[in-house]
Design a protein around this motif. Structure first.
Motif, PDB file in Angstrom:
ATOM      1  N   LYS A   1      -9.215  -1.752  -5.447  1.00  0.00           N
ATOM      2  CA  LYS A   1      -8.255  -1.549  -6.530  1.00  0.00           C
ATOM      3  C   LYS A   1      -7.572  -0.371  -6.458  1.00  0.00           C
ATOM      4  CE  LYS A   1      -8.011  -0.949 -11.410  1.00  0.00           C
ATOM      5  NZ  LYS A   1      -8.835  -0.939 -12.752  1.00  0.00           N
ATOM      6  N   LEU A   2      -6.283  -0.352  -6.783  1.00  0.00           N
ATOM      7  CA  LEU A   2      -5.532   1.021  -6.721  1.00  0.00           C
ATOM      8  C   LEU A   2      -4.847   1.056  -8.110  1.00  0.00           C
ATOM      9  CD1 LEU A   2      -3.408   0.616  -3.427  1.00  0.00           C
ATOM     10  CD2 LEU A   2      -5.525   1.817  -3.705  1.00  0.00           C
ATOM     11  N   GLN A   3      -5.239   2.082  -8.857  1.00  0.00           N
ATOM     12  CA  GLN A   3      -4.866   2.566  -9.974  1.00  0.00           C
ATOM     13  C   GLN A   3      -3.297   3.051 -10.076  1.00  0.00           C
ATOM     14  OE1 GLN A   3      -6.725   2.350 -12.838  1.00  0.00           O
ATOM     15  NE2 GLN A   3      -8.690   2.783 -12.600  1.00  0.00           N
ATOM     16  N   ALA A   4      -2.752   2.656 -11.253  1.00  0.00           N
ATOM     17  CA  ALA A   4      -1.225   3.140 -11.176  1.00  0.00           C
ATOM     18  C   ALA A   4      -1.149   4.539 -10.777  1.00  0.00           C
ATOM     19  CB  ALA A   4      -0.641   2.821 -12.770  1.00  0.00           C
ATOM     20  N   SER A   5      -1.829   5.442 -11.078  1.00  0.00           N
ATOM     21  CA  SER A   5      -1.838   6.669 -10.600  1.00  0.00           C
ATOM     22  C   SER A   5      -1.985   7.013  -9.359  1.00  0.00           C
ATOM     23  CB  SER A   5      -2.862   7.645 -11.477  1.00  0.00           C
ATOM     24  OG  SER A   5      -4.125   7.140 -11.080  1.00  0.00           O
ATOM     25  N   VAL A   6      -2.315   5.962  -8.434  1.00  0.00           N
ATOM     26  CA  VAL A   6      -2.413   6.172  -6.820  1.00  0.00           C
ATOM     27  C   VAL A   6      -1.474   5.496  -6.228  1.00  0.00           C
ATOM     28  CG1 VAL A   6      -4.119   5.772  -5.334  1.00  0.00           C
ATOM     29  CG2 VAL A   6      -4.864   6.078  -7.240  1.00  0.00           C
ATOM     30  N   LEU A   7      -0.385   4.697  -6.852  1.00  0.00           N
ATOM     31  CA  LEU A   7       0.248   3.905  -6.066  1.00  0.00           C
ATOM     32  C   LEU A   7       1.509   4.640  -5.436  1.00  0.00           C
ATOM     33  CD1 LEU A   7       0.874   0.814  -8.318  1.00  0.00           C
ATOM     34  CD2 LEU A   7      -0.730   1.014  -6.435  1.00  0.00           C
ATOM     35  N   PHE A   8       1.560   5.857  -5.589  1.00  0.00           N
ATOM     36  CA  PHE A   8       2.506   6.709  -4.809  1.00  0.00           C
ATOM     37  C   PHE A   8       1.737   7.877  -4.099  1.00  0.00           C
ATOM     38  CE2 PHE A   8       5.590   4.873  -7.716  1.00  0.00           C
ATOM     39  CZ  PHE A   8       6.604   4.630  -6.830  1.00  0.00           C
ATOM     40  N   ASN A   9       0.342   7.832  -4.163  1.00  0.00           N
ATOM     41  CA  ASN A   9      -0.346   8.683  -3.276  1.00  0.00           C
ATOM     42  C   ASN A   9      -0.393   8.500  -1.757  1.00  0.00           C
ATOM     43  OD1 ASN A   9      -2.404  10.303  -2.163  1.00  0.00           O
ATOM     44  ND2 ASN A   9      -3.737  10.310  -3.780  1.00  0.00           N
ATOM     45  N   TYR A  10       0.756   9.137  -1.020  1.00  0.00           N
ATOM     46  CA  TYR A  10       0.805   8.547   0.317  1.00  0.00           C
ATOM     47  C   TYR A  10      -0.381   9.143   1.123  1.00  0.00           C
ATOM     48  CZ  TYR A  10       5.209   6.442  -0.830  1.00  0.00           C
ATOM     49  OH  TYR A  10       5.890   5.201  -1.184  1.00  0.00           O
ATOM     50  N   SER A  11      -0.985  10.027   0.781  1.00  0.00           N
ATOM     51  CA  SER A  11      -2.232  10.539   1.625  1.00  0.00           C
ATOM     52  C   SER A  11      -3.079   9.136   1.560  1.00  0.00           C
ATOM     53  CB  SER A  11      -2.895  11.729   0.953  1.00  0.00           C
ATOM     54  OG  SER A  11      -2.149  12.763   1.093  1.00  0.00           O
ATOM     55  N   VAL A  12      -3.553   8.607   0.403  1.00  0.00           N
ATOM     56  CA  VAL A  12      -4.443   7.668   0.392  1.00  0.00           C
ATOM     57  C   VAL A  12      -3.903   6.467   0.952  1.00  0.00           C
ATOM     58  CG1 VAL A  12      -5.501   5.982  -1.292  1.00  0.00           C
ATOM     59  CG2 VAL A  12      -5.760   8.493  -1.609  1.00  0.00           C
ATOM     60  N   LEU A  13      -2.493   6.156   0.683  1.00  0.00           N
ATOM     61  CA  LEU A  13      -1.893   4.876   1.108  1.00  0.00           C
ATOM     62  C   LEU A  13      -1.707   4.624   2.705  1.00  0.00           C
ATOM     63  CD1 LEU A  13       1.053   4.202  -1.296  1.00  0.00           C
ATOM     64  CD2 LEU A  13      -1.396   3.431  -1.460  1.00  0.00           C
ATOM     65  N   ASN A  14      -1.643   5.864   3.158  1.00  0.00           N
ATOM     66  CA  ASN A  14      -1.237   5.906   4.634  1.00  0.00           C
ATOM     67  C   ASN A  14      -2.514   5.891   5.101  1.00  0.00           C
ATOM     68  OD1 ASN A  14       1.384   6.116   4.573  1.00  0.00           O
ATOM     69  ND2 ASN A  14       1.355   8.515   4.459  1.00  0.00           N
ATOM     70  N   ALA A  15      -3.720   6.421   4.670  1.00  0.00           N
ATOM     71  CA  ALA A  15      -5.108   6.527   5.373  1.00  0.00           C
ATOM     72  C   ALA A  15      -5.655   4.794   5.218  1.00  0.00           C
ATOM     73  CB  ALA A  15      -5.888   7.316   4.534  1.00  0.00           C
ATOM     74  N   LEU A  16      -5.159   4.303   4.078  1.00  0.00           N
ATOM     75  CA  LEU A  16      -5.660   2.815   3.926  1.00  0.00           C
ATOM     76  C   LEU A  16      -4.869   1.961   5.219  1.00  0.00           C
ATOM     77  CD1 LEU A  16      -5.735   2.199   0.065  1.00  0.00           C
ATOM     78  CD2 LEU A  16      -7.872   2.180   1.715  1.00  0.00           C
ATOM     79  N   SER A  17      -3.646   2.506   5.392  1.00  0.00           N
ATOM     80  CA  SER A  17      -3.136   1.609   6.403  1.00  0.00           C
ATOM     81  C   SER A  17      -3.698   1.637   7.760  1.00  0.00           C
ATOM     82  CB  SER A  17      -1.458   2.158   6.613  1.00  0.00           C
ATOM     83  OG  SER A  17      -1.551   3.313   7.271  1.00  0.00           O
ATOM     84  N   GLN A  18      -4.716   2.719   8.079  1.00  0.00           N
ATOM     85  CA  GLN A  18      -5.381   2.421   8.999  1.00  0.00           C
ATOM     86  C   GLN A  18      -6.749   1.970   9.211  1.00  0.00           C
ATOM     87  OE1 GLN A  18      -3.862   4.542  11.774  1.00  0.00           O
ATOM     88  NE2 GLN A  18      -2.304   4.578  10.196  1.00  0.00           N
ATOM     89  N   THR A  19      -6.878   1.290   7.912  1.00  0.00           N
ATOM     90  CA  THR A  19      -8.092   0.419   7.688  1.00  0.00           C
ATOM     91  C   THR A  19      -7.441  -0.946   7.740  1.00  0.00           C
ATOM     92  OG1 THR A  19      -9.139   2.117   6.336  1.00  0.00           O
ATOM     93  CG2 THR A  19      -9.955  -0.306   6.228  1.00  0.00           C
ATOM     94  N   SER A  20      -8.584  -1.854   8.254  1.00  0.00           N
ATOM     95  CA  SER A  20      -8.206  -3.248   8.627  1.00  0.00           C
ATOM     96  C   SER A  20      -8.715  -3.771   7.090  1.00  0.00           C
ATOM     97  CB  SER A  20      -9.169  -3.976   9.594  1.00  0.00           C
ATOM     98  OG  SER A  20      -8.805  -5.231   9.852  1.00  0.00           O
ATOM     99  N   LEU A  21      -7.278  -4.252   6.523  1.00  0.00           N
ATOM    100  CA  LEU A  21      -7.419  -4.902   5.238  1.00  0.00           C
ATOM    101  C   LEU A  21      -6.951  -6.367   5.159  1.00  0.00           C
ATOM    102  CD1 LEU A  21      -6.503  -1.826   3.041  1.00  0.00           C
ATOM    103  CD2 LEU A  21      -8.794  -2.705   3.378  1.00  0.00           C
ATOM    104  N   ASN A  22      -6.828  -6.867   6.323  1.00  0.00           N
ATOM    105  CA  ASN A  22      -5.968  -8.216   6.275  1.00  0.00           C
ATOM    106  C   ASN A  22      -6.907  -9.369   6.021  1.00  0.00           C
ATOM    107  OD1 ASN A  22      -7.828  -8.266   8.726  1.00  0.00           O
ATOM    108  ND2 ASN A  22      -6.149  -8.797  10.259  1.00  0.00           N
ATOM    109  N   ASP A  23      -8.285  -9.079   5.637  1.00  0.00           N
ATOM    110  CA  ASP A  23      -9.113  -9.947   4.954  1.00  0.00           C
ATOM    111  C   ASP A  23      -9.650  -9.654   3.690  1.00  0.00           C
ATOM    112  OD1 ASP A  23     -10.771  -8.059   5.992  1.00  0.00           O
ATOM    113  OD2 ASP A  23     -12.347  -9.108   6.471  1.00  0.00           O
ATOM    114  N   LYS A  24      -8.915  -8.755   3.158  1.00  0.00           N
ATOM    115  CA  LYS A  24      -9.366  -8.089   1.869  1.00  0.00           C
ATOM    116  C   LYS A  24      -8.176  -8.231   0.938  1.00  0.00           C
ATOM    117  CE  LYS A  24     -12.883  -6.019   4.297  1.00  0.00           C
ATOM    118  NZ  LYS A  24     -14.074  -6.866   4.179  1.00  0.00           N
ATOM    119  N   LYS A  25      -8.841  -8.297  -0.375  1.00  0.00           N
ATOM    120  CA  LYS A  25      -7.864  -8.463  -1.583  1.00  0.00           C
ATOM    121  C   LYS A  25      -7.624  -7.109  -2.061  1.00  0.00           C
ATOM    122  CE  LYS A  25     -10.093 -12.813  -2.529  1.00  0.00           C
ATOM    123  NZ  LYS A  25     -11.022 -13.327  -3.264  1.00  0.00           N
TER     124      LYS A  25
END
Length: 295
Positions: free
Chosen positions: A103-127
């Motif tokens: 889950k990403l809180q509303a306060s995290v939706l523009f945190n590109y440090s977190v978002l970009n780091a998550l883009s390096q994690t395989s989430l294609n089978d996750k919700k």
């Protein structure tokens, strides 16, 4: 069927024993239930001069302890993680095969440090649940597109609700459900944050389930151990059980046929049928004026 997420948040106050005991109290909830944790590191989520920094530091839980907690929790429920920082992503990656979603809180939706780091994690089978508190329809669409582009998850769910220690009933976001359903095909998560001691804390998520919420996230706390933090909207296991009982009972009503057998019997016994007001010879046409309707 509504999927339920049990939200632990920071009720544990940093105590591993508290979490283990809480997991035991809620071990009866299995199929159709998830449990969500909030792993974060104090110096990644806040600066030292932030008012809650020292509290964050005091409730910090180490990697190896999170790994152990997840190993126990997954025996009965699906595991969800709130992601606030790169430490949380580390816990995610350590347990990636055991995690159903984040889950990403509303306060995290523009945190590109977190978002970009998550883009390096395989989430294609996750919700991925995105909380959209204070976002309008246009902004929600933009955030969904961004998350889809960066992470390409299996599913993106839209969450309504925010924590206001506790949140007033009028701010619960219940009215958003129909509007979001009208604009999105995504499943909806209702996060209830009203006063945990109020009757509404049990009734409100049931109402949300009935009017279209696909998932309900509910804060919980231990029934007897001291709870220092996040207790405002949390309920104990006895009240949680009452909530689930009511939810199941009322959702079952939505499955009933359009006309039930008892409804048919009611009409059969009470319908008014035509009775002649006076004798009429057999074979003679009967005028409507000669009919009276009675049970």
């Amino acid at each position: 069927m509504v999927y339920n997420i049990i939200e632990v948040a920071n009720t544990h106050g940093g105590s591993i024993d508290y979490i283990h005991s809480l997991l035991d109290e809620y071990s009866q909830y299995k199929d159709g239930f998830g449990i969500k944790f909030q792993p974060f590191r104090y110096d990644e989520i806040a600066t030292k001069d932030y008012e809650w920094y020292d509290v964050y530091k005091s409730i910090f839980i180490k990697e190896e302890d999170w790994n152990g907690i997840i190993d126990i929790a997954i025996k009965t429920k699906e595991i969800w993680l709130d992601i606030f920082d790169e430490y949380g992503i580390k816990i995610l990656n350590n347990n990636i095969s055991k995690i159903s979603g984040i889950k990403l809180q509303a306060s995290v939706l523009f945190n590109y440090s977190v978002l970009n780091a998550l883009s390096q994690t395989s989430l294609n089978d996750k919700k991925v649940i995105i909380n959209v508190a204070a976002y309008d329809i246009k902004q929600i669409k933009e955030r969904i597109m961004e998350i889809k582009k960066l992470m390409n998850p299996r599913e993106i769910l839209i969450e309504i609700g925010f924590q206001s220690y506790p949140t007033e009933l009028g701010d619960s976001g219940l009215s958003k459900i129909t509007k979001i359903k009208a604009n999105f095909n995504n499943r909806i998560v209702f996060a209830d944050h009203v006063d945990g001691q109020s009757e509404e804390s049990v009734i409100l998520p049931v109402i949300a389930s009935l009017i279209g919420a696909d998932v309900v996230e509910k804060h919980v706390m231990h029934s007897s151990l001291e709870t220092k933090y996040d207790m405002f909207s949390s309920i104990t296991v006895d009240r949680y059980n009452r909530y689930i009982t009511l939810q199941n009972m009322y959702l079952e009503l939505l499955k009933m046929p359009f006309i039930t057998n008892k409804e048919k019997e009611y009409l059969r016994k009470t319908i008014q049928i035509p009775i002649l007001k006076e004798d009429v010879k057999k074979g003679k046409l009967v005028a409507k004026s000669l009919l009276s309707y009675k049970r």
